[in-house]
Scaffold this motif. Structure first.
Motif, PDB file in Angstrom:
ATOM      1  N   ALA A 187      26.184 -27.296 -45.353  1.00 47.76           N
ATOM      2  CA  ALA A 187      25.520 -27.948 -44.217  1.00 47.76           C
ATOM      3  C   ALA A 187      25.300 -26.953 -43.086  1.00 47.76           C
ATOM      4  O   ALA A 187      24.248 -26.969 -42.429  1.00 47.76           O
ATOM      5  N   ARG A 188      26.272 -26.064 -42.866  1.00 48.51           N
ATOM      6  CA  ARG A 188      26.128 -25.053 -41.823  1.00 48.51           C
ATOM      7  C   ARG A 188      25.018 -24.072 -42.173  1.00 48.51           C
ATOM      8  O   ARG A 188      24.255 -23.636 -41.306  1.00 48.51           O
ATOM      9  N   GLU A 189      24.898 -23.712 -43.458  1.00 53.24           N
ATOM     10  CA  GLU A 189      23.821 -22.824 -43.890  1.00 53.24           C
ATOM     11  C   GLU A 189      22.457 -23.490 -43.672  1.00 53.24           C
ATOM     12  O   GLU A 189      21.521 -22.846 -43.185  1.00 53.24           O
ATOM     13  N   VAL A 190      22.351 -24.758 -44.032  1.00 52.15           N
ATOM     14  CA  VAL A 190      21.102 -25.494 -43.834  1.00 52.15           C
ATOM     15  C   VAL A 190      20.765 -25.554 -42.348  1.00 52.15           C
ATOM     16  O   VAL A 190      19.609 -25.361 -41.952  1.00 52.15           O
ATOM     17  N   GLU A 191      21.777 -25.794 -41.526  1.00 50.23           N
ATOM     18  CA  GLU A 191      21.564 -25.848 -40.076  1.00 50.23           C
ATOM     19  C   GLU A 191      21.054 -24.510 -39.547  1.00 50.23           C
ATOM     20  O   GLU A 191      20.141 -24.466 -38.717  1.00 50.23           O
ATOM     21  N   ALA A 192      21.619 -23.410 -40.032  1.00 50.82           N
ATOM     22  CA  ALA A 192      21.188 -22.076 -39.587  1.00 50.82           C
ATOM     23  C   ALA A 192      19.750 -21.800 -40.025  1.00 50.82           C
ATOM     24  O   ALA A 192      18.945 -21.264 -39.256  1.00 50.82           O
ATOM     25  N   ILE A 193      19.414 -22.177 -41.257  1.00 50.36           N
ATOM     26  CA  ILE A 193      18.049 -21.983 -41.750  1.00 50.36           C
ATOM     27  C   ILE A 193      17.075 -22.837 -40.941  1.00 50.36           C
ATOM     28  O   ILE A 193      16.008 -22.364 -40.534  1.00 50.36           O
ATOM     29  N   ARG A 194      17.455 -24.069 -40.686  1.00 47.01           N
ATOM     30  CA  ARG A 194      16.600 -24.969 -39.896  1.00 47.01           C
ATOM     31  C   ARG A 194      16.352 -24.383 -38.505  1.00 47.01           C
ATOM     32  O   ARG A 194      15.226 -24.391 -38.008  1.00 47.01           O
ATOM     33  N   LYS A 195      17.409 -23.841 -37.895  1.00 47.13           N
ATOM     34  CA  LYS A 195      17.273 -23.246 -36.562  1.00 47.13           C
ATOM     35  C   LYS A 195      16.291 -22.076 -36.591  1.00 47.13           C
ATOM     36  O   LYS A 195      15.430 -21.951 -35.724  1.00 47.13           O
ATOM     37  N   LYS A 196      16.404 -21.231 -37.623  1.00 44.03           N
ATOM     38  CA  LYS A 196      15.507 -20.088 -37.739  1.00 44.03           C
ATOM     39  C   LYS A 196      14.062 -20.535 -37.971  1.00 44.03           C
ATOM     40  O   LYS A 196      13.130 -19.943 -37.434  1.00 44.03           O
ATOM     41  N   LEU A 197      13.882 -21.582 -38.762  1.00 43.80           N
ATOM     42  CA  LEU A 197      12.529 -22.092 -39.003  1.00 43.80           C
ATOM     43  C   LEU A 197      11.912 -22.640 -37.723  1.00 43.80           C
ATOM     44  O   LEU A 197      10.726 -22.404 -37.439  1.00 43.80           O
ATOM     45  N   ILE A 198      12.701 -23.353 -36.938  1.00 44.40           N
ATOM     46  CA  ILE A 198      12.203 -23.884 -35.667  1.00 44.40           C
ATOM     47  C   ILE A 198      11.838 -22.745 -34.722  1.00 44.40           C
ATOM     48  O   ILE A 198      10.782 -22.757 -34.087  1.00 44.40           O
ATOM     49  N   GLU A 199      12.715 -21.729 -34.640  1.00 48.12           N
ATOM     50  CA  GLU A 199      12.429 -20.569 -33.791  1.00 48.12           C
ATOM     51  C   GLU A 199      11.142 -19.885 -34.233  1.00 48.12           C
ATOM     52  O   GLU A 199      10.317 -19.495 -33.405  1.00 48.12           O
ATOM     53  N   ALA A 200      10.974 -19.741 -35.534  1.00 49.57           N
ATOM     54  CA  ALA A 200       9.771 -19.084 -36.062  1.00 49.57           C
ATOM     55  C   ALA A 200       8.525 -19.906 -35.734  1.00 49.57           C
ATOM     56  O   ALA A 200       7.495 -19.359 -35.328  1.00 49.57           O
ATOM     57  N   GLU A 201       8.641 -21.206 -35.904  1.00 48.35           N
ATOM     58  CA  GLU A 201       7.501 -22.075 -35.616  1.00 48.35           C
ATOM     59  C   GLU A 201       7.135 -22.026 -34.134  1.00 48.35           C
ATOM     60  O   GLU A 201       5.957 -22.003 -33.779  1.00 48.35           O
ATOM     61  N   GLU A 202       8.141 -21.982 -33.271  1.00 52.27           N
ATOM     62  CA  GLU A 202       7.896 -21.966 -31.833  1.00 52.27           C
ATOM     63  C   GLU A 202       7.405 -20.613 -31.326  1.00 52.27           C
ATOM     64  O   GLU A 202       6.875 -20.523 -30.226  1.00 52.27           O
TER      65      GLU A 202
END
Length: 79
Positions: A39-54
Motif C-alpha cells: 500500500a505504501r508503494e502504491v501511495e508513493a507511485i500515485r504521488k509521483k503520478l500526480i506530481e508528473a501530471e501537475e
C-alpha cells in the motif's frame, strides 16, 4: 517491532489464515506487514503520478526525454 492489536471481520480473518495456510507467509503479521508495504508503494507511485501530471507538458522531443532518462539511470547506477 511494535505490537498492535486489531479486530478483523470474519472474511478478512479467514483470508489471512488462508494466506498462512498456503505457506506463502509464515504468520498473519507477515501478511499484514506485506500488505502495508505494498500500500505504501502504491501511495508513493500515485504521488509521483500526480506530481508528473501537475508538472504540465514537455516541449522536449521523445528522443530527448529518452536520452535524459538514460543519463539519469546511468548516473544513479554510479552512486
Amino acid at each position: 517491532m511494535t505490537r498492535q492489536s486489531i479486530s478483523l471481520t470474519r472474511p478478512n480473518d479467514e483470508w489471512l489464515k488462508a494466506q498462512v495456510d498456503s505457506e506463502e507467509y509464515t504468520s498473519k503479521s507477515e501478511v499484514v506487514n506485506d500488505l502495508i508495504r505494498k500500500a505504501r508503494e502504491v501511495e508513493a507511485i500515485r504521488k509521483k503520478l500526480i506530481e508528473a501530471e501537475e508538472s504540465g507538458f514537455s516541449e522536449r522531443l521523445p528522443d530527448q526525454i529518452r536520452a535524459d532518462a538514460k543519463a539519469r539511470l546511468k548516473n544513479a547506477a554510479k552512486i
